[in-house]
Design a protein around this motif. Structure first.
Motif, PDB file in Angstrom:
ATOM      1  N   ILE A   5      31.526  43.115  35.572  1.00 49.90           N
ATOM      2  CA  ILE A   5      32.746  43.245  34.772  1.00 49.90           C
ATOM      3  C   ILE A   5      32.772  44.607  34.096  1.00 49.90           C
ATOM      4  CG2 ILE A   5      34.191  42.173  32.996  1.00 49.90           C
ATOM      5  CD1 ILE A   5      32.546  39.645  33.272  1.00 49.90           C
ATOM      6  N   GLU A   6      33.940  45.220  34.033  1.00 55.59           N
ATOM      7  CA  GLU A   6      34.091  46.476  33.310  1.00 55.59           C
ATOM      8  C   GLU A   6      33.867  46.232  31.811  1.00 55.59           C
ATOM      9  OE1 GLU A   6      37.496  49.034  34.472  1.00 55.59           O
ATOM     10  OE2 GLU A   6      37.940  47.415  35.868  1.00 55.59           O
ATOM     11  N   PRO A   7      33.117  47.102  31.150  1.00 58.29           N
ATOM     12  CA  PRO A   7      32.799  46.899  29.726  1.00 58.29           C
ATOM     13  C   PRO A   7      34.015  46.705  28.838  1.00 58.29           C
ATOM     14  CG  PRO A   7      31.444  48.652  30.627  1.00 58.29           C
ATOM     15  CD  PRO A   7      32.451  48.311  31.685  1.00 58.29           C
ATOM     16  N   LYS A   8      35.115  47.413  29.136  1.00 65.86           N
ATOM     17  CA  LYS A   8      36.287  47.311  28.260  1.00 65.86           C
ATOM     18  C   LYS A   8      36.830  45.895  28.196  1.00 65.86           C
ATOM     19  CE  LYS A   8      39.608  48.824  31.840  1.00 65.86           C
ATOM     20  NZ  LYS A   8      40.602  49.862  32.182  1.00 65.86           N
ATOM     21  N   VAL A  81      29.068  45.728  33.398  1.00 67.25           N
ATOM     22  CA  VAL A  81      28.293  44.653  32.797  1.00 67.25           C
ATOM     23  C   VAL A  81      27.943  43.668  33.907  1.00 67.25           C
ATOM     24  CG1 VAL A  81      28.284  42.796  31.098  1.00 67.25           C
ATOM     25  CG2 VAL A  81      29.483  44.947  30.591  1.00 67.25           C
ATOM     26  N   ALA A  82      26.656  43.491  34.150  1.00 68.73           N
ATOM     27  CA  ALA A  82      26.194  42.584  35.200  1.00 68.73           C
ATOM     28  C   ALA A  82      25.780  41.258  34.573  1.00 68.73           C
ATOM     29  CB  ALA A  82      25.021  43.191  35.951  1.00 68.73           C
ATOM     30  N   ILE A  83      26.419  40.180  35.023  1.00 69.57           N
ATOM     31  CA  ILE A  83      26.099  38.847  34.515  1.00 69.57           C
ATOM     32  C   ILE A  83      25.530  38.023  35.664  1.00 69.57           C
ATOM     33  CG2 ILE A  83      27.009  36.750  33.462  1.00 69.57           C
ATOM     34  CD1 ILE A  83      29.142  38.420  32.124  1.00 69.57           C
ATOM     35  N   THR A  84      24.297  37.570  35.502  1.00 68.23           N
ATOM     36  CA  THR A  84      23.610  36.794  36.523  1.00 68.23           C
ATOM     37  C   THR A  84      23.279  35.419  35.973  1.00 68.23           C
ATOM     38  OG1 THR A  84      22.606  38.836  37.367  1.00 68.23           O
ATOM     39  CG2 THR A  84      21.658  36.754  38.117  1.00 68.23           C
ATOM     40  N   VAL A  85      23.518  34.395  36.776  1.00 66.57           N
ATOM     41  CA  VAL A  85      23.224  33.014  36.375  1.00 66.57           C
ATOM     42  C   VAL A  85      22.203  32.447  37.345  1.00 66.57           C
ATOM     43  CG1 VAL A  85      24.169  30.724  35.916  1.00 66.57           C
ATOM     44  CG2 VAL A  85      25.570  32.757  35.504  1.00 66.57           C
ATOM     45  N   ASP A 146      43.449  47.014  22.110  1.00 63.56           N
ATOM     46  CA  ASP A 146      42.931  48.336  21.775  1.00 63.56           C
ATOM     47  C   ASP A 146      41.592  48.611  22.449  1.00 63.56           C
ATOM     48  OD1 ASP A 146      45.181  48.696  20.260  1.00 63.56           O
ATOM     49  OD2 ASP A 146      44.195  48.311  18.332  1.00 63.56           O
ATOM     50  N   ALA A 147      40.779  47.570  22.615  1.00 62.02           N
ATOM     51  CA  ALA A 147      39.490  47.744  23.296  1.00 62.02           C
ATOM     52  C   ALA A 147      39.708  48.161  24.744  1.00 62.02           C
ATOM     53  CB  ALA A 147      38.685  46.445  23.233  1.00 62.02           C
ATOM     54  N   ILE A 148      40.683  47.562  25.395  1.00 63.15           N
ATOM     55  CA  ILE A 148      40.980  47.929  26.782  1.00 63.15           C
ATOM     56  C   ILE A 148      41.541  49.347  26.848  1.00 63.15           C
ATOM     57  CG2 ILE A 148      42.490  47.410  28.752  1.00 63.15           C
ATOM     58  CD1 ILE A 148      42.126  44.444  28.081  1.00 63.15           C
ATOM     59  N   ASN A 149      42.385  49.710  25.886  1.00 60.49           N
ATOM     60  CA  ASN A 149      42.916  51.080  25.840  1.00 60.49           C
ATOM     61  C   ASN A 149      41.795  52.099  25.695  1.00 60.49           C
ATOM     62  OD1 ASN A 149      45.532  50.214  26.065  1.00 60.49           O
ATOM     63  ND2 ASN A 149      45.983  50.317  23.882  1.00 60.49           N
ATOM     64  N   ARG A 150      40.837  51.828  24.785  1.00 61.50           N
ATOM     65  CA  ARG A 150      39.750  52.785  24.539  1.00 61.50           C
ATOM     66  C   ARG A 150      38.832  52.918  25.750  1.00 61.50           C
ATOM     67  NH1 ARG A 150      39.480  50.075  19.632  1.00 61.50           N
ATOM     68  NH2 ARG A 150      37.535  49.055  20.240  1.00 61.50           N
TER      69      ARG A 150
END
Length: 212
Positions: A5-8, A81-85, A146-150
């Motif tokens: 997932i993209e961090p934003k 962001v890598a999320i592993t289950v 705003d988080a996505i904008n930044r």
């Protein structure tokens, strides 16, 4: 299961996530996969954020990621962001056989109990009829935007705003083509109220006399 997932979007999701709710799942982030792809969803019980991670069909599954694993991710963090289950056997220290969730280099057990059906509260469309909202609930939605904008390169100032949906249905903000947020309106009353009698009471002394 492994999701990138993209961090934003992760940073945006945290804005609408619970912190100390008595419902443990509210204090986590849902990763949901299925025929329509993968989704990231959070809610604090008043606002909800959803991100369509990708459209590639995947086996149907859900996992709730603990808040502590993602709350410090910033929208401008490098990489993804890598999320592993991973599955676990039941043991003395894991009697429920909870899965392990790893976010980059941090790991914890998943939040037990699963997530509620978030789609049932998402309106198919909005009416534009005026709604009324608690300022802090509304602020969470704009903070997600705003988080996505930044996190967009170059930084992008979204013109997205909240579309109202009356006093009984959530308002919606389409942040970009892969993310939206909704917020529940505050429920007021039509009951008429009267000004308290003491408002009209004659002051005991003139203001200048009190100041002196």
């Amino acid at each position: 299961m492994k999701i990138f997932i993209e961090p934003k979007y992760v940073a945006a999701a945290v804005q609408c996530m619970g912190k100390t709710d008595i419902r443990d799942w509210v204090n986590g982030a849902l990763i949901e996969t299925g025929p329509q792809g993968a989704f990231l969803v959070t809610t604090n019980g008043h606002a909800l954020f959803a991100h369509h991670i990708g459209a590639e069909s995947m086996p149907s599954a859900q996992v709730v990621v603990p808040r502590a694993l993602i709350e410090k991710i910033t929208p401008t963090a490098k990489g993804v962001v890598a999320i592993t289950v991973t599955q676990n056997e039941k043991s003395e220290h894991n009697r429920k056989g909870l899965r392990t969730v790893t976010v980059n280099d941090k790991s914890a057990f998943e939040v037990a109990g699963g997530y509620r059906d978030w789609r049932r509260v998402v309106p198919a469309r909005t009416t534009g009829q005026l709604g009324y909202f608690q300022p802090d609930h509304l602020a969470a939605v704009y903070a997600a935007r705003d988080a996505i904008n930044r996190g967009t390169k170059p930084p992008f100032k979204s013109r997205s705003d909240l579309s109202h949906n009356g006093t009984d249905s959530p308002g919606m903000m389409l942040i970009d083509s892969r993310a939206f947020a909704i917020v529940m309106p505050t429920r007021g009353t039509n009951e008429q109220v009267c000004v308290p009698a003491w408002i009209a009471a004659v002051p005991a002394a003139e203001p200048d006399a009190v100041a002196a």
